[in-house]
Scaffold this motif. Structure first.
Motif, PDB file in Angstrom:
ATOM      1  N   HIS B 247       0.822  -1.200   0.000  1.00 36.38           N
ATOM      2  CA  HIS B 247       0.000   0.000   0.000  1.00 36.38           C
ATOM      3  C   HIS B 247       0.863   1.259   0.000  1.00 36.38           C
ATOM      4  O   HIS B 247       0.416   2.308  -0.455  1.00 36.38           O
ATOM      5  CB  HIS B 247      -1.001  -0.015   1.165  1.00 36.38           C
ATOM      6  N   SER B 248       2.115   1.144   0.481  1.00 40.04           N
ATOM      7  CA  SER B 248       3.033   2.281   0.339  1.00 40.04           C
ATOM      8  C   SER B 248       3.236   2.597  -1.131  1.00 40.04           C
ATOM      9  O   SER B 248       3.211   3.756  -1.547  1.00 40.04           O
ATOM     10  CB  SER B 248       4.390   1.951   0.960  1.00 40.04           C
ATOM     11  N   ILE B 249       3.438   1.533  -1.913  1.00 38.36           N
ATOM     12  CA  ILE B 249       3.704   1.748  -3.337  1.00 38.36           C
ATOM     13  C   ILE B 249       2.435   2.229  -4.036  1.00 38.36           C
ATOM     14  O   ILE B 249       2.494   3.112  -4.893  1.00 38.36           O
ATOM     15  CB  ILE B 249       4.308   0.468  -3.954  1.00 38.36           C
ATOM     16  N   VAL B 250       1.274   1.699  -3.627  1.00 43.33           N
ATOM     17  CA  VAL B 250       0.019   2.204  -4.187  1.00 43.33           C
ATOM     18  C   VAL B 250      -0.094   3.701  -3.905  1.00 43.33           C
ATOM     19  O   VAL B 250      -0.480   4.490  -4.761  1.00 43.33           O
ATOM     20  CB  VAL B 250      -1.183   1.434  -3.598  1.00 43.33           C
ATOM     21  N   SER B 251       0.288   4.107  -2.683  1.00 42.67           N
ATOM     22  CA  SER B 251       0.176   5.522  -2.336  1.00 42.67           C
ATOM     23  C   SER B 251       1.136   6.370  -3.158  1.00 42.67           C
ATOM     24  O   SER B 251       0.882   7.538  -3.401  1.00 42.67           O
ATOM     25  CB  SER B 251       0.427   5.725  -0.847  1.00 42.67           C
ATOM     26  N   MET B 252       2.245   5.761  -3.594  1.00 44.55           N
ATOM     27  CA  MET B 252       3.206   6.524  -4.405  1.00 44.55           C
ATOM     28  C   MET B 252       2.657   6.841  -5.783  1.00 44.55           C
ATOM     29  O   MET B 252       3.109   7.802  -6.416  1.00 44.55           O
ATOM     30  CB  MET B 252       4.520   5.752  -4.520  1.00 44.55           C
ATOM     31  N   ASP B 253       1.693   6.048  -6.253  1.00 45.15           N
ATOM     32  CA  ASP B 253       1.020   6.409  -7.496  1.00 45.15           C
ATOM     33  C   ASP B 253       0.511   7.847  -7.393  1.00 45.15           C
ATOM     34  O   ASP B 253       0.455   8.576  -8.370  1.00 45.15           O
ATOM     35  CB  ASP B 253      -0.193   5.503  -7.757  1.00 45.15           C
ATOM     36  N   PHE B 254       0.089   8.213  -6.181  1.00 45.76           N
ATOM     37  CA  PHE B 254      -0.427   9.560  -5.952  1.00 45.76           C
ATOM     38  C   PHE B 254       0.700  10.503  -5.543  1.00 45.76           C
ATOM     39  O   PHE B 254       0.876  11.568  -6.121  1.00 45.76           O
ATOM     40  CB  PHE B 254      -1.481   9.541  -4.839  1.00 45.76           C
ATOM     41  N   SER B 255       1.461  10.106  -4.515  1.00 49.42           N
ATOM     42  CA  SER B 255       2.329  11.081  -3.862  1.00 49.42           C
ATOM     43  C   SER B 255       3.532  11.456  -4.714  1.00 49.42           C
ATOM     44  O   SER B 255       4.123  12.506  -4.485  1.00 49.42           O
ATOM     45  CB  SER B 255       2.767  10.568  -2.496  1.00 49.42           C
ATOM     46  N   VAL B 256       3.913  10.632  -5.695  1.00 51.45           N
ATOM     47  CA  VAL B 256       5.039  11.008  -6.547  1.00 51.45           C
ATOM     48  C   VAL B 256       4.623  12.099  -7.539  1.00 51.45           C
ATOM     49  O   VAL B 256       5.454  12.838  -8.041  1.00 51.45           O
ATOM     50  CB  VAL B 256       5.632   9.752  -7.220  1.00 51.45           C
ATOM     51  N   SER B 257       3.316  12.207  -7.800  1.00 48.41           N
ATOM     52  CA  SER B 257       2.855  13.289  -8.669  1.00 48.41           C
ATOM     53  C   SER B 257       2.920  14.606  -7.899  1.00 48.41           C
ATOM     54  O   SER B 257       3.198  14.623  -6.703  1.00 48.41           O
ATOM     55  CB  SER B 257       1.420  13.034  -9.099  1.00 48.41           C
ATOM     56  N   GLN B 258       2.648  15.730  -8.596  1.00 51.59           N
ATOM     57  CA  GLN B 258       2.820  17.022  -7.927  1.00 51.59           C
ATOM     58  C   GLN B 258       1.513  17.758  -7.723  1.00 51.59           C
ATOM     59  O   GLN B 258       1.465  18.967  -7.679  1.00 51.59           O
ATOM     60  CB  GLN B 258       3.814  17.867  -8.728  1.00 51.59           C
ATOM     61  N   LEU B 259       0.428  16.998  -7.557  1.00 50.54           N
ATOM     62  CA  LEU B 259      -0.872  17.611  -7.373  1.00 50.54           C
ATOM     63  C   LEU B 259      -1.088  17.947  -5.899  1.00 50.54           C
ATOM     64  O   LEU B 259      -0.843  17.104  -5.040  1.00 50.54           O
ATOM     65  CB  LEU B 259      -1.936  16.620  -7.849  1.00 50.54           C
ATOM     66  N   PRO B 260      -1.557  19.155  -5.594  1.00 48.49           N
ATOM     67  CA  PRO B 260      -1.885  19.449  -4.192  1.00 48.49           C
ATOM     68  C   PRO B 260      -2.936  18.451  -3.686  1.00 48.49           C
ATOM     69  O   PRO B 260      -3.909  18.180  -4.373  1.00 48.49           O
ATOM     70  CB  PRO B 260      -2.470  20.861  -4.250  1.00 48.49           C
ATOM     71  N   GLY B 261      -2.716  17.919  -2.508  1.00 47.50           N
ATOM     72  CA  GLY B 261      -3.616  16.885  -1.995  1.00 47.50           C
ATOM     73  C   GLY B 261      -3.061  15.488  -2.217  1.00 47.50           C
ATOM     74  O   GLY B 261      -3.468  14.545  -1.546  1.00 47.50           O
ATOM     75  N   TRP B 262      -2.164  15.333  -3.185  1.00 45.68           N
ATOM     76  CA  TRP B 262      -1.542  14.024  -3.417  1.00 45.68           C
ATOM     77  C   TRP B 262      -0.063  14.033  -3.023  1.00 45.68           C
ATOM     78  O   TRP B 262       0.464  13.029  -2.579  1.00 45.68           O
ATOM     79  CB  TRP B 262      -1.616  13.630  -4.909  1.00 45.68           C
ATOM     80  N   HIS B 263       0.564  15.194  -3.236  1.00 44.38           N
ATOM     81  CA  HIS B 263       2.021  15.263  -3.117  1.00 44.38           C
ATOM     82  C   HIS B 263       2.436  15.412  -1.659  1.00 44.38           C
ATOM     83  O   HIS B 263       2.885  16.455  -1.226  1.00 44.38           O
ATOM     84  CB  HIS B 263       2.510  16.454  -3.951  1.00 44.38           C
ATOM     85  N   THR B 264       2.233  14.340  -0.871  1.00 44.69           N
ATOM     86  CA  THR B 264       2.593  14.441   0.546  1.00 44.69           C
ATOM     87  C   THR B 264       3.379  13.213   0.969  1.00 44.69           C
ATOM     88  O   THR B 264       3.126  12.109   0.496  1.00 44.69           O
ATOM     89  CB  THR B 264       1.351  14.528   1.446  1.00 44.69           C
ATOM     90  N   THR B 265       4.315  13.429   1.899  1.00 44.23           N
ATOM     91  CA  THR B 265       5.151  12.307   2.345  1.00 44.23           C
ATOM     92  C   THR B 265       4.433  11.436   3.365  1.00 44.23           C
ATOM     93  O   THR B 265       4.892  10.343   3.671  1.00 44.23           O
ATOM     94  CB  THR B 265       6.443  12.828   2.984  1.00 44.23           C
ATOM     95  N   ILE B 266       3.304  11.890   3.888  1.00 43.82           N
ATOM     96  CA  ILE B 266       2.604  11.089   4.899  1.00 43.82           C
ATOM     97  C   ILE B 266       1.868   9.918   4.242  1.00 43.82           C
ATOM     98  O   ILE B 266       1.438   8.984   4.929  1.00 43.82           O
ATOM     99  CB  ILE B 266       1.634  11.981   5.701  1.00 43.82           C
ATOM    100  N   PHE B 267       1.727   9.957   2.920  1.00 45.05           N
ATOM    101  CA  PHE B 267       0.875   8.970   2.259  1.00 45.05           C
ATOM    102  C   PHE B 267       1.227   7.509   2.554  1.00 45.05           C
ATOM    103  O   PHE B 267       0.326   6.743   2.896  1.00 45.05           O
ATOM    104  CB  PHE B 267       0.855   9.229   0.746  1.00 45.05           C
ATOM    105  N   PRO B 268       2.494   7.078   2.412  1.00 42.82           N
ATOM    106  CA  PRO B 268       2.726   5.630   2.618  1.00 42.82           C
ATOM    107  C   PRO B 268       2.249   5.094   3.976  1.00 42.82           C
ATOM    108  O   PRO B 268       1.431   4.178   4.000  1.00 42.82           O
ATOM    109  CB  PRO B 268       4.225   5.481   2.391  1.00 42.82           C
ATOM    110  N   PRO B 269       2.679   5.678   5.115  1.00 36.64           N
ATOM    111  CA  PRO B 269       2.188   5.094   6.372  1.00 36.64           C
ATOM    112  C   PRO B 269       0.684   5.259   6.553  1.00 36.64           C
ATOM    113  O   PRO B 269       0.014   4.382   7.121  1.00 36.64           O
ATOM    114  CB  PRO B 269       2.960   5.866   7.455  1.00 36.64           C
ATOM    115  N   TYR B 270       0.166   6.381   6.055  1.00 39.11           N
ATOM    116  CA  TYR B 270      -1.255   6.649   6.215  1.00 39.11           C
ATOM    117  C   TYR B 270      -2.080   5.671   5.376  1.00 39.11           C
ATOM    118  O   TYR B 270      -3.106   5.134   5.834  1.00 39.11           O
ATOM    119  CB  TYR B 270      -1.459   8.131   5.867  1.00 39.11           C
ATOM    120  N   PHE B 271      -1.601   5.351   4.187  1.00 41.93           N
ATOM    121  CA  PHE B 271      -2.315   4.374   3.363  1.00 41.93           C
ATOM    122  C   PHE B 271      -2.263   2.987   4.000  1.00 41.93           C
ATOM    123  O   PHE B 271      -3.226   2.233   3.943  1.00 41.93           O
ATOM    124  CB  PHE B 271      -1.708   4.312   1.954  1.00 41.93           C
ATOM    125  N   VAL B 272      -1.117   2.619   4.567  1.00 40.46           N
ATOM    126  CA  VAL B 272      -1.002   1.290   5.172  1.00 40.46           C
ATOM    127  C   VAL B 272      -1.959   1.173   6.355  1.00 40.46           C
ATOM    128  O   VAL B 272      -2.692   0.190   6.496  1.00 40.46           O
ATOM    129  CB  VAL B 272       0.455   1.004   5.587  1.00 40.46           C
TER     130      VAL B 272
END
Lengths: 179, 473
Positions: B247-272
């Motif tokens: 789910h960390s990698i799934v979250s990177m589908d979003f967080s590696v992009s530069q869209l506000p709301g997606w581009h955050t480092t909290i995504f991997p742990p938060y998605f897990v």
């Protein structure tokens, strides 16, 4: 009756894991080699009671993991940096950091193959036929009984002596298993 | 020495230290086999057909919808400028999140020696596999030109170009396919001894053959158990980082992009955390009715349900913390686009979706602080459904709300799903429940050998396991 080529071994039934384990300790100390304990679930301490060494499946899984990681790195490097390099955003053609996530997954994938197939290989499974599976009472080994089987192939095996040994351990039901 | 304490009863531990047994009512080893294997034996019960027929119909509807999509084009779905990712991605992330509980229960709880996991791990693993299958459909069909799906795999295309491994979408392909394969291996490995139990109980020729074939000639030999237990431990050790990575990698589908709301480092742990939260929600929704219908209350005890509620409470609180932290960072970053994206979430046109998410994911699990709620099966069941709904809305919030207002107001829009979106999603429940019901009907739904292994009579050092008082074992 001496061990005829038709008989596979002697099977002794026990009612509790403790009885089977004490019996296993005595069979181990008597120096038998071709024998086994059959239980409905893994009994803790039975490995020591039987004198089994630590399983080797870890080495196979480790080899799988190493293969997965290195082949992943080599694959990505070769595909994206050697065979058909494409410049994207000025990034390096190959970077171990960008390649890490797929390689991490491949490490786990091949490690998992190594542990499952390694386990099957070490256990010589799958096996379509086994003399014990034909035995009338052996189905209870997956239910709630514990069995010790000493094979006729063991050099110390003797129809009368081995039976006496198993009887002395308190087994109420000892039978010959046909091959 | 033995004769001194031969007549001494084994004293029960002091009341405060006593633990509730994992299998209630001192059931025997044989009873465990009969109760669990019996579910998959005998005449098919009526409730099974009542559940199975609508599931198959829903699955057929899903198939028809997919054929319609592929024959007509992705225009039958809602996504369009500026919301180019719609329900397909939401559903993909939702289903794959659900799939996280199974491997968490089987791997992480195994390594942590949480022995209560034995009553639920098999069904949870099956749920994982079927949920990942439902998830896997969406990335494949959302590409529109499904016949080019093989571009995802490391194969050269017609111009000899290889896939681009700098893209997180490629990482995702490896993560999800590895997750599916390893979950399947783990599940099957646990099944081998139990299929042998089914084989030894089988009455008909077909069952004898099928269970015999798939149990691979398992005899329960201790030399085999020795390798088996080691392999199981290694698989658990490998699956633990796998669960966390997928789910960390799934979250990177979003967080590696530069869209506000997606581009955050909290995504991997938060998605897990969110994935574990939704997965346990689904396990509760499935097992609470099953334990009653199948009369397995002695094995899936109220205590087990309570423990799962505690996991839901813990992960739900982590998710709530992540929501709050996202807002804090949006403010603290000083980035006006980031700030706008989050204010728009809570107060924009999709505020209803955001507040459904907060209600279901942050407020509902807080009920599980109370033992009276945790031990009321009906309430837990209802709350677990809210967890599932809330987690679907979380992905809706992330995908749709972040996309629907681009940087320039000229690129603003309001996304609405079409009836095809809705029926395809509903249809995946058909696929899921069809597979799950077949699993209930033909396989041991609880790990028989593992449950036997955690009973006191399985312990050779316990009086019930035949240990003599005062003996060295």
């Amino acid at each position: 009756m001496a061990a005829t080529p038709k008989s596979y071994g002697l099977i002794a039934e026990f009612l509790t894991p403790a009885d089977a384990m004490h019996a296993a300790e005595k069979v181990r100390d008597a120096g038998f080699r071709k024998w086994d304990v059959f239980t409905p679930f893994p009994v803790h301490g039975m490995d020591q009671a039987m004198g089994i060494k630590n399983s080797k499946v870890g080495y196979i899984a480790f080899a799988g993991g190493v293969t997965g990681y290195t082949s992943g790195m080599l694959m990505i490097w070769w595909m994206n940096a050697v065979d058909y390099p494409i410049m994207i955003g000025g990034k390096p053609m190959f970077s171990p950091f960008g390649a890490f996530p797929p390689c991490y997954e491949l490490t786990i994938l091949l490690g998992a193959f190594g542990s499952l197939f390694g386990m099957l290989f070490l256990n010589r499974l799958p096996r379509l036929h086994h003399p014990l599976l034909k035995h009338r009472r052996f189905a209870l080994a997956s239910h709630d009984r514990f069995f010790i089987v000493i094979e006729t192939a063991d050099p110390k095996y003797s129809e009368t002596e081995t039976r006496k040994l198993l009887e002395s351990m308190g087994s109420k039901n000892i039978e010959v298993v046909e091959e | 020495m033995a004769d001194v304490i031969a007549n001494v009863e084994v004293k029960a531990p002091p009341a405060g230290l006593e633990r509730e047994p994992l299998v209630l009512n001192q059931r025997s080893l044989g009873w465990i086999s009969d109760a669990i294997a019996g579910v998959a034996e005998g005449k098919t019960p009526r409730w099974w057909w009542i559940a199975f027929i609508p599931s198959v119909i829903a699955m057929t509807v899903m198939t028809v919808m997919i054929v319609y999509l592929l024959s007509t084009g992705v225009g039958v779905w809602g996504p369009g400028h500026p919301v180019m990712w719609g329900w397909a991605i939401i559903n993909f992330v939702w289903w794959i999140g659900i799939g996280h509980a199974g491997t968490l229960i089987s791997a992480i709880l195994f390594l942590l020696r949480q022995r209560w996991r034995t009553s639920i791990n098999r069904a949870a693993e099956a749920m994982t596999i079927f949920a990942v299958m439902c998830a896997g459909i969406f990335p494949l069909i959302h590409i529109g030109r499904i016949w080019l799906g093989w571009w995802l795999f490391p194969l050269p295309n017609q111009n000899s170009i290889w896939p681009q491994f700098r893209s997180p979408l490629m990482w995702d392909v490896f993560a999800v396919s590895t997750y599916f394969t390893v979950s399947l291996l783990f599940w099957y490995m646990g099944l081998i001894p139990d299929l042998a139990v089914m084989r030894d109980r089988a009455k008909t020729k077909i069952r004898k053959f099928a269970y015999g074939l798939f149990s691979l000639g398992w005899t329960g030999s201790n030399r085999h158990w020795s390798n088996y237990e080691k392999a199981y431990l290694i698989l658990a050790g490998l699956s633990t980082p796998l669960v966390l990575s997928v789910h960390s990698i799934v979250s990177m589908d979003f967080s590696v992009s530069q869209l506000p709301g997606w581009h955050t480092t909290i995504f991997p742990p938060y998605f897990v955390a969110g994935a574990v939260f939704s997965g346990f929600g689904m396990v509760l929704s499935l097992l609470i009715p099953l334990r009653t219908i199948l009369k397995l209350e002695d094995i899936i005890t109220v205590r087990h349900v309570e423990l799962m509620c505690k996991v839901v409470l813990a992960t739900g609180s982590i998710v709530g913390y992540a929501y709050a932290m996202e807002f804090f960072i949006a403010w603290y970053s000083g980035n006006p686009y980031e700030r706008y994206a989050f204010i728009n979430r809570a107060m924009g046109p999709y505020a209803w979706g955001y507040w459904v998410m907060i209600g279901c994911n942050v407020i509902v699990p807080q009920c599980f602080w109370f033992k009276s709620i945790r031990s009321n099966m009906l309430i837990v069941f209802i709350l677990s459904i809210f967890v599932n709904i809330g987690m679907w809305f979380e992905r809706f919030v992330i995908v749709v709300i972040s996309l629907h207002r681009d940087f320039l107001p000229a690129n603003w829009g309001y996304f609405k799903p079409t009836w095809v979106d809705i029926t395809t999603y509903m249809g995946t429940f058909g696929l899921f429940f069809t597979l799950f019901l077949l699993f209930i009907r033909f396989m041991p739904i609880i790990a028989i050998t593992e449950v036997k292994g955690v009973t006191p009579q399985a312990d050779p050092h316990h009086p019930l396991g035949g240990a003599k008082p005062g003996g060295h074992h």
